[in-house]
Design a protein around this motif. Structure first.
Motif, short mmCIF file in Angstrom:
data_model
loop_
_atom_site.label_atom_id
_atom_site.label_comp_id
_atom_site.label_asym_id
_atom_site.label_seq_id
_atom_site.Cartn_x
_atom_site.Cartn_y
_atom_site.Cartn_z
N ALA A 97 0.81 -1.22 0.00
CA ALA A 97 0.00 0.00 0.00
C ALA A 97 0.85 1.27 0.00
O ALA A 97 0.51 2.25 -0.67
N ARG A 98 1.93 1.28 0.73
CA ARG A 98 2.76 2.49 0.80
C ARG A 98 3.29 2.87 -0.59
O ARG A 98 3.31 4.05 -0.96
N ILE A 99 3.72 1.89 -1.33
CA ILE A 99 4.21 2.14 -2.69
C ILE A 99 3.08 2.68 -3.56
O ILE A 99 3.25 3.65 -4.30
N LEU A 100 1.92 2.05 -3.44
CA LEU A 100 0.77 2.48 -4.23
C LEU A 100 0.32 3.89 -3.87
O LEU A 100 -0.08 4.67 -4.74
N LYS A 101 0.39 4.25 -2.59
CA LYS A 101 0.02 5.61 -2.18
C LYS A 101 0.94 6.64 -2.81
O LYS A 101 0.49 7.70 -3.26
N GLU A 102 2.23 6.34 -2.82
CA GLU A 102 3.19 7.26 -3.45
C GLU A 102 2.91 7.36 -4.95
O GLU A 102 2.96 8.46 -5.53
N GLU A 114 -7.17 9.73 -13.76
CA GLU A 114 -7.78 8.40 -13.90
C GLU A 114 -6.87 7.31 -13.33
O GLU A 114 -7.34 6.39 -12.65
N LYS A 115 -5.60 7.42 -13.59
CA LYS A 115 -4.66 6.44 -13.05
C LYS A 115 -4.59 6.56 -11.53
O LYS A 115 -4.50 5.55 -10.82
N ALA A 116 -4.61 7.78 -11.01
CA ALA A 116 -4.57 7.99 -9.56
C ALA A 116 -5.79 7.35 -8.90
O ALA A 116 -5.67 6.67 -7.88
N VAL A 117 -6.96 7.53 -9.51
CA VAL A 117 -8.20 6.94 -8.97
C VAL A 117 -8.11 5.42 -9.01
O VAL A 117 -8.49 4.75 -8.04
N ALA A 118 -7.60 4.86 -10.09
CA ALA A 118 -7.48 3.40 -10.20
C ALA A 118 -6.54 2.84 -9.13
O ALA A 118 -6.83 1.79 -8.53
N VAL A 119 -5.44 3.53 -8.88
CA VAL A 119 -4.50 3.06 -7.86
C VAL A 119 -5.12 3.17 -6.47
O VAL A 119 -4.98 2.27 -5.65
N ARG A 120 -5.84 4.26 -6.21
CA ARG A 120 -6.50 4.41 -4.91
C ARG A 120 -7.57 3.33 -4.71
O ARG A 120 -7.76 2.84 -3.59
N LYS A 121 -8.22 2.93 -5.80
CA LYS A 121 -9.19 1.83 -5.72
C LYS A 121 -8.47 0.54 -5.34
O LYS A 121 -8.96 -0.23 -4.51
N ARG A 122 -7.32 0.31 -5.91
CA ARG A 122 -6.51 -0.88 -5.58
C ARG A 122 -6.11 -0.86 -4.11
O ARG A 122 -6.16 -1.88 -3.44
N ILE A 123 -5.72 0.31 -3.61
CA ILE A 123 -5.36 0.43 -2.19
C ILE A 123 -6.56 0.08 -1.32
O ILE A 123 -6.42 -0.65 -0.33
N SER A 124 -7.72 0.56 -1.69
CA SER A 124 -8.95 0.27 -0.94
C SER A 124 -9.24 -1.23 -0.93
O SER A 124 -9.61 -1.81 0.10
#
Length: 136
Positions: A97-102, A114-124
């Protein structure tokens, strides 16, 4: 401040092992810890780039340097430069998650919403999995 004591020790380590990429990574992470000063991030970038130059020449992986370099670029607001570094790390460690948040921060700053939203969805999704595991 610990950095003031750590930096001379790391400089000594580099004198003893000038071709040790991990020593440059340690120096980079020490420098990035003082990102309240722009010079800290700039020094970190130099250290991580040196580490990557050594490992690239040796045809070795250096995920730690890519992550540190991405974080240093983020600290300086250089989002477009941070993205490829953090993408490399996330490709190798897609469940951290830390890597994905960065990476999400880099995407957002670079205007890639759009990519930021997709990554935040993955974190969730990862958080959901962790919470389900805790219930077991």
């Amino acid at each position: 401040y610990l950095y003031d004591e750590l930096r001379p020790a790391l400089a000594n380590l580099l004198r003893l092992s000038p071709d040790d990429p991990q020593a440059y990574n340690l120096l980079g992470y020490a420098d990035i810890a003082r990102t309240d000063q722009p010079q800290g991030a700039q020094d970190a970038i130099k250290s991580f780039q040196k580490s990557l130059a050594i490992t690239t020449e040796r045809k070795q992986e250096n995920t730690g340097a890519h992550f540190g370099l991405g974080r240093a670029y983020l600290a300086l607001g250089k989002y477009k430069e941070a993205v490829p570094e953090l993408e490399q790390v996330a490709a190798k460690m897609p469940s951290i998650a830390r890597i994905l948040k960065e990476l999400a921060s880099a995407y957002q700053g670079a205007g890639q919403t759009e990519k930021a939203v997709a990554v935040r969805k993955r974190i969730s999704q990862l958080q959901q999995l962790v919470n389900e595991q805790r219930k077991l």
